[in-house]
Design a protein around this motif. Structure first.
Motif, PDB file in Angstrom:
ATOM      1  N   LYS A  60       0.833  -1.199   0.000  1.00  0.00           N
ATOM      2  CA  LYS A  60       0.000   0.000   0.000  1.00  0.00           C
ATOM      3  C   LYS A  60       0.868   1.250   0.000  1.00  0.00           C
ATOM      4  O   LYS A  60       0.541   2.254  -0.644  1.00  0.00           O
ATOM      5  CB  LYS A  60      -0.922  -0.003   1.217  1.00  0.00           C
ATOM      6  CG  LYS A  60      -1.953   1.104   1.205  1.00  0.00           C
ATOM      7  CD  LYS A  60      -2.989   0.924   2.290  1.00  0.00           C
ATOM      8  CE  LYS A  60      -4.079   1.980   2.184  1.00  0.00           C
ATOM      9  NZ  LYS A  60      -5.120   1.813   3.213  1.00  0.00           N
ATOM     10  N   LEU A  61       2.010   1.198   0.711  1.00  0.00           N
ATOM     11  CA  LEU A  61       2.930   2.328   0.730  1.00  0.00           C
ATOM     12  C   LEU A  61       3.512   2.559  -0.660  1.00  0.00           C
ATOM     13  O   LEU A  61       3.590   3.693  -1.140  1.00  0.00           O
ATOM     14  CB  LEU A  61       4.043   2.064   1.740  1.00  0.00           C
ATOM     15  CG  LEU A  61       5.057   3.194   1.954  1.00  0.00           C
ATOM     16  CD1 LEU A  61       4.369   4.421   2.526  1.00  0.00           C
ATOM     17  CD2 LEU A  61       6.173   2.735   2.882  1.00  0.00           C
ATOM     18  N   ALA A  63       2.150   1.704  -3.476  1.00  0.00           N
ATOM     19  CA  ALA A  63       1.086   2.127  -4.389  1.00  0.00           C
ATOM     20  C   ALA A  63       0.861   3.633  -4.336  1.00  0.00           C
ATOM     21  O   ALA A  63       0.377   4.229  -5.310  1.00  0.00           O
ATOM     22  CB  ALA A  63      -0.212   1.392  -4.061  1.00  0.00           C
ATOM     23  N   ASN A  64       1.218   4.264  -3.212  1.00  0.00           N
ATOM     24  CA  ASN A  64       1.015   5.707  -3.087  1.00  0.00           C
ATOM     25  C   ASN A  64       2.192   6.519  -3.611  1.00  0.00           C
ATOM     26  O   ASN A  64       2.116   7.748  -3.640  1.00  0.00           O
ATOM     27  CB  ASN A  64       0.739   6.077  -1.625  1.00  0.00           C
ATOM     28  CG  ASN A  64      -0.704   5.846  -1.232  1.00  0.00           C
ATOM     29  OD1 ASN A  64      -1.589   6.586  -1.640  1.00  0.00           O
ATOM     30  ND2 ASN A  64      -0.954   4.810  -0.459  1.00  0.00           N
ATOM     31  N   THR A  66       3.148   7.286  -6.506  1.00  0.00           N
ATOM     32  CA  THR A  66       2.835   7.477  -7.909  1.00  0.00           C
ATOM     33  C   THR A  66       1.974   8.719  -8.058  1.00  0.00           C
ATOM     34  O   THR A  66       1.237   9.091  -7.124  1.00  0.00           O
ATOM     35  CB  THR A  66       2.089   6.257  -8.485  1.00  0.00           C
ATOM     36  OG1 THR A  66       1.626   6.563  -9.800  1.00  0.00           O
ATOM     37  CG2 THR A  66       0.904   5.881  -7.617  1.00  0.00           C
ATOM     38  N   LYS A  68      -0.591   9.028  -9.634  1.00  0.00           N
ATOM     39  CA  LYS A  68      -2.011   8.685  -9.625  1.00  0.00           C
ATOM     40  C   LYS A  68      -2.617   8.823  -8.234  1.00  0.00           C
ATOM     41  O   LYS A  68      -3.833   8.880  -8.090  1.00  0.00           O
ATOM     42  CB  LYS A  68      -2.201   7.252 -10.136  1.00  0.00           C
ATOM     43  CG  LYS A  68      -1.860   7.064 -11.608  1.00  0.00           C
ATOM     44  CD  LYS A  68      -2.113   5.640 -12.043  1.00  0.00           C
ATOM     45  CE  LYS A  68      -1.782   5.453 -13.524  1.00  0.00           C
ATOM     46  NZ  LYS A  68      -2.014   4.049 -13.968  1.00  0.00           N
ATOM     47  N   SER A  69      -1.775   8.837  -7.224  1.00  0.00           N
ATOM     48  CA  SER A  69      -2.247   8.940  -5.839  1.00  0.00           C
ATOM     49  C   SER A  69      -2.441  10.406  -5.450  1.00  0.00           C
ATOM     50  O   SER A  69      -1.484  11.199  -5.490  1.00  0.00           O
ATOM     51  CB  SER A  69      -1.241   8.286  -4.896  1.00  0.00           C
ATOM     52  OG  SER A  69      -1.561   8.575  -3.551  1.00  0.00           O
ATOM     53  N   ILE A  71      -2.805  11.613  -2.506  1.00  0.00           N
ATOM     54  CA  ILE A  71      -2.018  11.889  -1.302  1.00  0.00           C
ATOM     55  C   ILE A  71      -0.567  12.171  -1.664  1.00  0.00           C
ATOM     56  O   ILE A  71       0.081  13.063  -1.088  1.00  0.00           O
ATOM     57  CB  ILE A  71      -2.107  10.700  -0.325  1.00  0.00           C
ATOM     58  CG1 ILE A  71      -3.556  10.483   0.110  1.00  0.00           C
ATOM     59  CG2 ILE A  71      -1.228  10.943   0.897  1.00  0.00           C
ATOM     60  CD1 ILE A  71      -4.188  11.673   0.802  1.00  0.00           C
ATOM     61  N   PHE A  72      -0.018  11.421  -2.642  1.00  0.00           N
ATOM     62  CA  PHE A  72       1.361  11.647  -3.075  1.00  0.00           C
ATOM     63  C   PHE A  72       1.508  13.037  -3.682  1.00  0.00           C
ATOM     64  O   PHE A  72       2.457  13.776  -3.382  1.00  0.00           O
ATOM     65  CB  PHE A  72       1.770  10.576  -4.086  1.00  0.00           C
ATOM     66  CG  PHE A  72       3.179  10.708  -4.578  1.00  0.00           C
ATOM     67  CD1 PHE A  72       4.251  10.418  -3.752  1.00  0.00           C
ATOM     68  CD2 PHE A  72       3.432  11.143  -5.874  1.00  0.00           C
ATOM     69  CE1 PHE A  72       5.553  10.540  -4.203  1.00  0.00           C
ATOM     70  CE2 PHE A  72       4.737  11.279  -6.329  1.00  0.00           C
ATOM     71  CZ  PHE A  72       5.798  10.972  -5.492  1.00  0.00           C
ATOM     72  N   ARG A  73       0.561  13.412  -4.538  1.00  0.00           N
ATOM     73  CA  ARG A  73       0.606  14.735  -5.146  1.00  0.00           C
ATOM     74  C   ARG A  73       0.447  15.841  -4.096  1.00  0.00           C
ATOM     75  O   ARG A  73       1.078  16.896  -4.187  1.00  0.00           O
ATOM     76  CB  ARG A  73      -0.468  14.854  -6.223  1.00  0.00           C
ATOM     77  CG  ARG A  73      -0.104  14.152  -7.512  1.00  0.00           C
ATOM     78  CD  ARG A  73      -1.102  14.414  -8.603  1.00  0.00           C
ATOM     79  NE  ARG A  73      -2.308  13.620  -8.433  1.00  0.00           N
ATOM     80  CZ  ARG A  73      -3.343  13.661  -9.256  1.00  0.00           C
ATOM     81  NH1 ARG A  73      -3.325  14.484 -10.291  1.00  0.00           N
ATOM     82  NH2 ARG A  73      -4.398  12.912  -9.052  1.00  0.00           N
ATOM     83  N   SER A  75       1.417  15.620  -1.002  1.00  0.00           N
ATOM     84  CA  SER A  75       2.680  15.675  -0.263  1.00  0.00           C
ATOM     85  C   SER A  75       3.705  16.522  -1.009  1.00  0.00           C
ATOM     86  O   SER A  75       4.386  17.375  -0.409  1.00  0.00           O
ATOM     87  CB  SER A  75       3.220  14.259  -0.051  1.00  0.00           C
ATOM     88  OG  SER A  75       2.299  13.464   0.661  1.00  0.00           O
ATOM     89  N   ASN A 220     -11.562  11.710 -10.639  1.00  0.00           N
ATOM     90  CA  ASN A 220     -11.554  10.625  -9.663  1.00  0.00           C
ATOM     91  C   ASN A 220     -12.946  10.103  -9.327  1.00  0.00           C
ATOM     92  O   ASN A 220     -13.081   9.001  -8.792  1.00  0.00           O
ATOM     93  CB  ASN A 220     -10.882  11.099  -8.360  1.00  0.00           C
ATOM     94  CG  ASN A 220      -9.466  11.587  -8.582  1.00  0.00           C
ATOM     95  OD1 ASN A 220      -8.724  11.015  -9.369  1.00  0.00           O
ATOM     96  ND2 ASN A 220      -9.085  12.653  -7.897  1.00  0.00           N
TER      97      ASN A 220
END
Length: 416
Positions: A60-61, A63-64, A66, A68-69, A71-73, A75, A220
């Motif tokens: 799961k970590l 997967a984030n 990228t 596409k996430s 939350i990643f964007r 951050s 989304n």
């Protein structure tokens, strides 16, 4: 009278539903009363299955990590914005430049709409607090009064953070002002820098959420919509299984119902975020509104069907019910395939559905004719006859309505 039989049955079913809901409310009151009296409450069967555990899996970590996430964007967006804020504070030599960073951290959220709302509340609250603080300073220079105001403002401010962020920001600003007033001789300059830093941080947070890798909800919401339809499909399957097996409601049924409600809740929240975004980014919002309306109506109808089957004695499941369920599930599958941009391979004969509808009508009509003959003979209605009439009318109307909604679902998804 025979011609008003269907309407009477509908009203009686509705009355039974209301009585059941009142009974549920009374059970809730009883449970809350027992809880307040510290009495033991009967444990819920398989209660742990209804809790969502935290997933700390490495997959799961990964997967984030990228784009596409969301939350990643977020951050990356937050990190870059804080670097810009730090650079601005360093270049113009602000008195408390870290206030810029604090403002950015507090205001910025993954969604544009929530960031915009918090930005507005933070700026307005800070200006109100600063204005009130200046007024009090011109009225008195008593340190004791400053200390009392600071202590009271801190308590009130943090108490209001979740309920009213604007008022919370105003009281926290008062707390900061009068705490500095106790140790800083030129308090007006502190207020000035507090307001300037807040404005800089708020502007940076607002602009960054629009420019730096924004996660627009229109891109989304399709995934959330697909999960809602998937939840409906599983819930409907469990209703059909329980209609056949009867007995005690299984845990898997309750879990499917819970998942359906959760997914619709997520979809409603996603639509609210979409509605708060800039007009230029609200793609197909009118169509999505129609879809949200259909989805909520669908969930209500599914719940009504499940409620009736769970709380009433039902007979043998007719073949017509199976035909309707098969076509409804087929339509839901088509809707998910359209949302996922995959080609549908499902093709069912509409003639079969027409025959099922006619058979349902004929069966209900035969029961009505049988009851008419009993009335002519002066015979009271039996429990079995009443149950058959109510069940046939209620279940047939619900599955027809669900089929109609599923067809409307496909029609509106095609517009997207």
């Amino acid at each position: 009278m025979p011609e008003s039989r269907e309407g009477v049955i509908f009203l009686l079913n509705y009355k039974a539903y209301q009585e059941k809901q009142i009974s549920n409310l009374m059970d809730i009151v009883r449970i809350l009363d027992n809880y307040s009296k510290n009495d033991k409450i009967r444990a819920i069967k398989d209660a742990e299955q209804f809790l969502t555990p935290q997933d700390y899996d490495v997959k799961k970590l990964k997967a984030n990590f990228t784009f596409k996430s969301p939350i990643f964007r977020h951050s990356l967006r937050l990190t870059l914005t804080m670097l810009i804020g730090f650079a601005i504070g360093f270049v113009i030599e602000m008195q408390q430049s870290y206030w810029i960073l604090l403002t950015i951290v507090v205001i910025m959220r993954p969604s544009y709409g929530l960031t915009k709302e918090r930005t507005k509340n933070r700026v307005v609250g800070t200006l109100i607090g600063a204005a009130v603080g200046v007024g009090i300073i011109f009225l008195t220079q008593n340190p004791v009064i400053y200390a009392v105001i600071a202590a009271v403002s801190l308590i009130i401010g943090f108490s209001l953070v979740k309920e009213n962020y604007r008022n919370a920001a105003a009281f926290i600003t008062l707390y900061v002002i009068f705490m500095y007033a106790l140790i800083h001789p030129n308090i007006l300059s502190v207020i000035q820098f507090r307001v300037i830093d807040t404005l800089i941080g708020s502007i940076l947070a607002y602009v960054a959420n629009y420019l730096f890798w924004p996660a627009w909800e229109a891109k989304n919401i399709k995934e959330v919509l697909s999960k809602s339809i998937e939840g409906f499909s599983e819930f409907l399957k469990q209703i059909a299984i329980f209609y056949h097996e009867k007995g005690e409601v299984p845990t898997v049924y309750a879990l499917a119902r819970k998942e359906a409600f959760l997914q619709v809740g997520n979809l409603n929240a996603a639509y609210q975020r979409l509605a708060q975004e800039p007009k230029s980014r609200q793609e197909n919002i009118a169509v999505f509104y129609e879809l949200i309306t259909i989805i909520n109506t669908y969930l209500s109808s599914l719940s009504s069907l499940g409620m009736y089957i769970r709380t009433n004695e039902t007979g043998k499941v007719p073949e017509q019910f199976e035909v309707y369920i098969k076509h409804i599930l087929s339509n839901l599958e088509k809707a998910m395939e359209l949302l996922n941009n995959s080609e549908s391979t499902i093709c069912l004969e509409t003639e079969e559905l027409g025959v099922a509808a006619k058979d349902y009508d004929d069966y209900f009509q035969s029961l009505s004719n049988q009851r008419d003959k009993e009335i002519e003979k002066g015979l009271p209605i039996t429990k079995e006859m009443r149950s058959q009439l109510h069940e046939t009318q209620m279940v047939s109307e619900q599955v027809r309505w669900l089929l109609s909604l599923s067809e409307s679902l496909i029609k509106n998804i095609k517009k997207v």
